[in-house]
Motif scaffolding. Structure first.
Motif, mmCIF file in Angstrom:
data_model
loop_
_atom_site.group_PDB
_atom_site.id
_atom_site.type_symbol
_atom_site.label_atom_id
_atom_site.label_comp_id
_atom_site.label_asym_id
_atom_site.label_seq_id
_atom_site.Cartn_x
_atom_site.Cartn_y
_atom_site.Cartn_z
ATOM 1 N N GLN A 55 2.645 -6.592 13.572
ATOM 2 C CA GLN A 55 1.936 -7.761 13.075
ATOM 3 C C GLN A 55 1.456 -7.381 11.685
ATOM 4 O O GLN A 55 0.808 -6.343 11.508
ATOM 5 N N LEU A 56 1.808 -8.193 10.705
ATOM 6 C CA LEU A 56 1.356 -7.946 9.339
ATOM 7 C C LEU A 56 0.190 -8.867 9.029
ATOM 8 O O LEU A 56 0.268 -10.078 9.247
ATOM 9 N N SER A 57 -0.893 -8.293 8.541
ATOM 10 C CA SER A 57 -2.059 -9.047 8.076
ATOM 11 C C SER A 57 -2.133 -8.844 6.575
ATOM 12 O O SER A 57 -2.214 -7.710 6.103
ATOM 13 N N ILE A 58 -2.079 -9.944 5.826
ATOM 14 C CA ILE A 58 -2.003 -9.864 4.367
ATOM 15 C C ILE A 58 -3.226 -10.538 3.755
ATOM 16 O O ILE A 58 -3.558 -11.681 4.102
ATOM 17 N N TYR A 59 -3.875 -9.829 2.846
ATOM 18 C CA TYR A 59 -5.062 -10.343 2.179
ATOM 19 C C TYR A 59 -4.984 -10.044 0.688
ATOM 20 O O TYR A 59 -4.581 -8.955 0.295
ATOM 21 N N HIS A 60 -5.365 -11.006 -0.127
ATOM 22 C CA HIS A 60 -5.518 -10.786 -1.562
ATOM 23 C C HIS A 60 -6.990 -10.470 -1.798
ATOM 24 O O HIS A 60 -7.871 -11.181 -1.310
ATOM 25 N N ILE A 61 -7.237 -9.402 -2.516
ATOM 26 C CA ILE A 61 -8.596 -8.939 -2.765
ATOM 27 C C ILE A 61 -8.841 -8.997 -4.262
ATOM 28 O O ILE A 61 -8.039 -8.476 -5.047
ATOM 29 N N ALA A 62 -9.946 -9.631 -4.652
ATOM 30 C CA ALA A 62 -10.238 -9.727 -6.084
ATOM 31 C C ALA A 62 -11.738 -9.659 -6.315
ATOM 32 O O ALA A 62 -12.525 -10.238 -5.577
ATOM 33 N N THR A 63 -12.117 -8.900 -7.330
ATOM 34 C CA THR A 63 -13.495 -8.849 -7.802
ATOM 35 C C THR A 63 -13.423 -9.016 -9.318
ATOM 36 O O THR A 63 -12.341 -9.171 -9.888
ATOM 37 N N ASP A 64 -14.560 -8.933 -9.955
ATOM 38 C CA ASP A 64 -14.568 -9.008 -11.413
ATOM 39 C C ASP A 64 -13.884 -7.797 -12.034
ATOM 40 O O ASP A 64 -13.381 -7.856 -13.139
ATOM 41 N N GLU A 65 -13.864 -6.684 -11.300
ATOM 42 C CA GLU A 65 -13.345 -5.434 -11.840
ATOM 43 C C GLU A 65 -11.888 -5.143 -11.485
ATOM 44 O O GLU A 65 -11.210 -4.432 -12.209
ATOM 45 N N PHE A 66 -11.422 -5.663 -10.360
ATOM 46 C CA PHE A 66 -10.041 -5.367 -9.964
ATOM 47 C C PHE A 66 -9.496 -6.447 -9.044
ATOM 48 O O PHE A 66 -10.239 -7.256 -8.509
ATOM 49 N N SER A 67 -8.201 -6.423 -8.855
ATOM 50 C CA SER A 67 -7.569 -7.288 -7.861
ATOM 51 C C SER A 67 -6.450 -6.495 -7.206
ATOM 52 O O SER A 67 -5.880 -5.580 -7.805
ATOM 53 N N GLY A 68 -6.164 -6.835 -5.978
ATOM 54 C CA GLY A 68 -5.117 -6.122 -5.259
ATOM 55 C C GLY A 68 -4.687 -6.895 -4.033
ATOM 56 O O GLY A 68 -5.179 -7.986 -3.752
ATOM 57 N N ILE A 69 -3.765 -6.314 -3.320
ATOM 58 C CA ILE A 69 -3.227 -6.917 -2.108
ATOM 59 C C ILE A 69 -3.309 -5.876 -1.000
ATOM 60 O O ILE A 69 -2.940 -4.716 -1.192
ATOM 61 N N SER A 70 -3.770 -6.300 0.152
ATOM 62 C CA SER A 70 -3.837 -5.426 1.324
ATOM 63 C C SER A 70 -2.848 -5.953 2.357
ATOM 64 O O SER A 70 -2.887 -7.133 2.715
ATOM 65 N N ILE A 71 -1.956 -5.079 2.806
ATOM 66 C CA ILE A 71 -1.047 -5.419 3.901
ATOM 67 C C ILE A 71 -1.285 -4.398 5.007
ATOM 68 O O ILE A 71 -1.060 -3.202 4.816
ATOM 69 N N ILE A 72 -1.764 -4.876 6.132
ATOM 70 C CA ILE A 72 -2.038 -4.011 7.274
ATOM 71 C C ILE A 72 -0.946 -4.260 8.312
ATOM 72 O O ILE A 72 -0.746 -5.388 8.755
ATOM 73 N N ALA A 73 -0.237 -3.209 8.689
ATOM 74 C CA ALA A 73 0.824 -3.305 9.693
ATOM 75 C C ALA A 73 0.315 -2.712 11.002
ATOM 76 O O ALA A 73 -0.036 -1.535 11.060
ATOM 77 N N THR A 74 0.267 -3.519 12.047
ATOM 78 C CA THR A 74 -0.180 -3.080 13.362
ATOM 79 C C THR A 74 1.029 -2.995 14.284
ATOM 80 O O THR A 74 1.717 -3.995 14.504
ATOM 81 N N ASP A 75 1.289 -1.804 14.808
ATOM 82 C CA ASP A 75 2.420 -1.582 15.715
ATOM 83 C C ASP A 75 2.172 -2.352 17.012
ATOM 84 O O ASP A 75 1.148 -2.191 17.659
ATOM 85 N N MET A 76 3.117 -3.201 17.389
ATOM 86 C CA MET A 76 2.979 -4.028 18.585
ATOM 87 C C MET A 76 3.879 -3.558 19.732
ATOM 88 O O MET A 76 4.019 -4.251 20.738
ATOM 89 N N THR A 77 4.468 -2.376 19.623
ATOM 90 C CA THR A 77 5.392 -1.886 20.637
ATOM 91 C C THR A 77 4.754 -1.842 22.019
ATOM 92 O O THR A 77 5.308 -2.385 22.985
ATOM 93 N N GLU A 78 3.595 -1.210 22.145
ATOM 94 C CA GLU A 78 2.931 -1.088 23.448
ATOM 95 C C GLU A 78 2.536 -2.444 23.999
ATOM 96 O O GLU A 78 2.667 -2.709 25.193
#
Length: 104
Positions: A55-78
């Motif tokens: 499961q991919l959870s994608i977030y755009h993160i932005a502040t006055d000082e920086f911006s970025g993208i977070s992609i969290i991959a959660t293994d769903m095998t179990e």
């Protein structure tokens, strides 16, 4: 999860770690994530070509000082294995329904 050396992942496009047929769906949820974040289920390809369901959870993160993208991959095998076991048990219970009481 990808079974690749970290040096080979630097500079790689994330969608290139997904099967070609899932890349358009990834781009769609990636575009939607700018507003409120988004999630989707995909197959993360390992170096050997195997599939790791994630499961991919994608977030755009932005502040006055920086911006970025977070992609969290959660293994769903179990989780997928557990769901399959539950389906099999439910099917077994349904097929035993008309047979009378089950001995303990």
């Amino acid at each position: 999860m990808t079974q690749r050396e970290p040096q080979k992942l630097i500079g790689a496009r994330f969608q290139d770690l997904l099967p070609v047929e899932q890349q358009e769906a990834f781009q769609s949820i990636f575009d939607q994530s700018e507003q409120h974040g988004s999630r989707g289920e995909f197959c993360l390809q390992t170096a050997s070509g195997d599939c790791v369901p994630v499961q991919l959870s994608i977030y755009h993160i932005a502040t006055d000082e920086f911006s970025g993208i977070s992609i969290i991959a959660t293994d769903m095998t179990e989780r997928m294995h557990s769901e399959e076991k539950i389906r099999l048990l439910a099917a077994e219970l349904s097929s035993n329904r008309g047979l009378g009481p089950v001995a303990a």
